[in-house]
Write an enzyme that holds these catalytic residues in place. Structure first.
Site, PDB file in Angstrom:
ATOM      1  N   GLU A   1      -5.265  -5.606  10.559  1.00 52.51           N
ATOM      2  CA  GLU A   1      -4.154  -4.544  10.561  1.00 52.51           C
ATOM      3  C   GLU A   1      -4.524  -3.765  12.238  1.00 52.51           C
ATOM      4  O   GLU A   1      -5.230  -3.063  12.253  1.00 52.51           O
ATOM      5  CB  GLU A   1      -4.281  -3.446   9.517  1.00 52.51           C
TER       6      GLU A   1
ATOM      7  N   GLY B   1       2.243   2.061  10.914  1.00 50.38           N
ATOM      8  CA  GLY B   1       3.298   3.037  10.606  1.00 50.38           C
ATOM      9  C   GLY B   1       3.762   3.720  11.832  1.00 50.38           C
ATOM     10  O   GLY B   1       4.462   4.605  11.804  1.00 50.38           O
TER      11      GLY B   1
ATOM     12  N   ASN C   1       0.804  -1.203   0.144  1.00 46.25           N
ATOM     13  CA  ASN C   1      -0.146   0.012  -0.045  1.00 46.25           C
ATOM     14  C   ASN C   1       0.854   1.153   0.097  1.00 46.25           C
ATOM     15  O   ASN C   1       1.427   1.565   1.005  1.00 46.25           O
ATOM     16  CB  ASN C   1      -0.973  -0.053   1.187  1.00 46.25           C
ATOM     17  N   TRP C   2       0.983   1.845  -1.163  1.00 41.06           N
ATOM     18  CA  TRP C   2       1.895   3.196  -1.472  1.00 41.06           C
ATOM     19  C   TRP C   2       1.540   4.223  -0.662  1.00 41.06           C
ATOM     20  O   TRP C   2       2.138   5.250  -0.337  1.00 41.06           O
ATOM     21  CB  TRP C   2       2.088   3.047  -2.761  1.00 41.06           C
ATOM     22  N   LYS C   3       0.068   4.333  -0.140  1.00 40.02           N
ATOM     23  CA  LYS C   3      -0.770   5.386   0.267  1.00 40.02           C
ATOM     24  C   LYS C   3      -0.440   6.676  -0.615  1.00 40.02           C
ATOM     25  O   LYS C   3      -0.291   6.519  -1.560  1.00 40.02           O
ATOM     26  CB  LYS C   3      -0.212   5.629   1.910  1.00 40.02           C
TER      27      LYS C   3
ATOM     28  N   SER D   1       3.610  -2.384  10.310  1.00 40.95           N
ATOM     29  CA  SER D   1       4.982  -2.376  10.606  1.00 40.95           C
ATOM     30  C   SER D   1       5.597  -3.469   9.829  1.00 40.95           C
ATOM     31  O   SER D   1       6.743  -4.092  10.841  1.00 40.95           O
ATOM     32  CB  SER D   1       5.455  -1.836  11.802  1.00 40.95           C
TER      33      SER D   1
ATOM     34  N   GLY E   1       2.743  -1.241   4.319  1.00 41.60           N
ATOM     35  CA  GLY E   1       2.736   0.289   3.873  1.00 41.60           C
ATOM     36  C   GLY E   1       3.988   0.814   3.865  1.00 41.60           C
ATOM     37  O   GLY E   1       4.668   0.599   2.525  1.00 41.60           O
ATOM     38  N   GLY E   2       4.835   1.393   4.872  1.00 43.22           N
ATOM     39  CA  GLY E   2       6.226   2.091   4.561  1.00 43.22           C
ATOM     40  C   GLY E   2       7.057   1.288   3.943  1.00 43.22           C
ATOM     41  O   GLY E   2       7.733   1.657   2.827  1.00 43.22           O
TER      42      GLY E   2
ATOM     43  N   GLU F   1      -6.984   4.185   7.828  1.00 47.50           N
ATOM     44  CA  GLU F   1      -6.734   5.580   7.919  1.00 47.50           C
ATOM     45  C   GLU F   1      -8.090   6.212   7.168  1.00 47.50           C
ATOM     46  O   GLU F   1      -8.645   7.412   7.386  1.00 47.50           O
ATOM     47  CB  GLU F   1      -5.550   5.998   6.805  1.00 47.50           C
TER      48      GLU F   1
ATOM     49  N   HIS G   1      -9.499   0.446   5.070  1.00 47.04           N
ATOM     50  CA  HIS G   1      -8.192   0.613   5.546  1.00 47.04           C
ATOM     51  C   HIS G   1      -8.452   1.523   6.795  1.00 47.04           C
ATOM     52  O   HIS G   1      -9.261   2.389   6.832  1.00 47.04           O
ATOM     53  CB  HIS G   1      -7.213   1.479   4.657  1.00 47.04           C
TER      54      HIS G   1
HETATM   55  C1  PEP Z   1      -0.719  -0.278   5.969  1.00 44.74           C
HETATM   56  O1  PEP Z   1      -0.685   1.087   5.411  1.00 44.74           O
HETATM   57  O2  PEP Z   1      -1.658  -0.908   5.834  1.00 44.74           O
HETATM   58  C2  PEP Z   1       0.324  -0.490   6.987  1.00 44.74           C
HETATM   59  C3  PEP Z   1       0.478  -1.689   7.490  1.00 44.74           C
HETATM   60  O3  PEP Z   1       1.287   0.467   7.068  1.00 44.74           O
HETATM   61  P1  PEP Z   1       2.858   0.139   7.824  1.00 44.74           P
HETATM   62  O4  PEP Z   1       3.387  -1.261   7.203  1.00 44.74           O
HETATM   63  O5  PEP Z   1       3.744   1.348   7.286  1.00 44.74           O
HETATM   64  O6  PEP Z   1       2.647   0.034   9.018  1.00 44.74           O
END
Ligand code: PEP
Length: 249
Positions: A165, A171, A9-11, A210, A231-232, A95, A93
């Site tokens: 999640e 994040g 997920n590049w956000k 993470s 994500g990151g 967010e 998600h």
């Molecule tokens: C996400 O955005 O779904 C996520 C899991 O982010 P991260 O891996 O950065 O925690």
């Protein structure tokens, strides 16, 4: 056997040039044996899709409109996502839930819209830190799951993916322990199994929060963890490729 899947997920990161570079580096790194999906921002989907042509890495979107067509300024429909080559769509998600007010009912309608257009929804569920500390993690995750089951029905889960999640792990650099992840993944599969054991046995449940190359092996080794939503770490080709390699082992 459930084939592991890793979704990136590049956000809302990067530019068109950076998106192009990242996807080219991922293609060069190779997908390995896990299924791999990347979810760039909407505006980069056609470009990234063209670059992925003929490659095993698949295209996904980060969100979708619950409606199919009409006066919904600023929204993007599931049909449009299918039209530009998406096969997967993240719905619910944390967010979207926290920053854009998406409730369980809207998430369920988005999930149904994705399926109507032959795409695979990646349904995100998970508790906040406060909810975990209150000891209501199972209740929250069950409520989020039941809301979708109530609208889409159990059969829909034969063509869906669930991502657990924990919001406090997204994040933050703070990952759920392997035990914490397994406990909630087993709960999710168990809830589905109460309605249909066959669908539960084939349902892929991803862990997100993470995940890095250094902790992926421990998390993915759990019997009910079938890969990750990243994500990151999905913004670094090397790191993401290593996570995909771990999932494929
Ligand atoms: C996400 O955005 O779904 C996520 C899991 O982010 P991260 O891996 O950065 O925690």
């Amino acid at each position: 056997m459930r084939r592991p899947l890793v979704a990136g997920n590049w956000k809302m990161h990067g530019s068109r040039a950076e998106a192009g570079r990242l996807v080219d580096e991922l293609i060069a790194a190779g997908a390995g044996t896990a299924e791999v999906v990347i979810c760039p921002p909407f505006v980069y989907l056609p470009d990234v899709g063209r670059r992925l042509h003929g490659n095993a890495i698949m295209l996904g979107a980060q969100d979708v409109c619950a409606e199919d067509i009409g006066a919904h300024t600023g929204e993007v429909s599931a049909a449009m996502l299918a039209d530009v080559g998406c096969r997967f769509v993240i719905v619910g998600h944390s967010e979207r839930r926290a920053l854009y007010g998406e409730d369980d009912a809207l998430v369920a309608r988005k999930f149904a819209a994705v399926l109507r257009h032959g795409l695979v929804p990646i349904l995100c569920v998970g508790e906040t830190l406060q909810e975990r500390e209150q000891g209501i993690t199972n209740g929250v995750v069950t409520r989020q799951l039941e809301a979708v089951l109530g609208v889409a029905g159990i059969a829909a889960f034969a063509a869906a993916i669930v991502a657990y999640e924990p919001v406090w792990a997204i994040g933050t650099g703070r990952t759920a322990t392997a035990g914490q992840a397994q406990e909630v993944h087993a709960l999710i599969r168990g809830r589905i199994a109460e309605k249909d054991a066959t669908i539960a046995a084939s349902l892929r449940v991803l862990y997100g929060g993470s995940v890095k190359a250094s902790n992926a092996a421990e998390l993915f080794a759990n019997p009910d963890v079938d890969g990750g939503l990243i994500g990151g770490a999905s913004l670094k080709a090397d790191e993401f490729a290593r996570i995909c390699a771990v999932a494929g082992k």
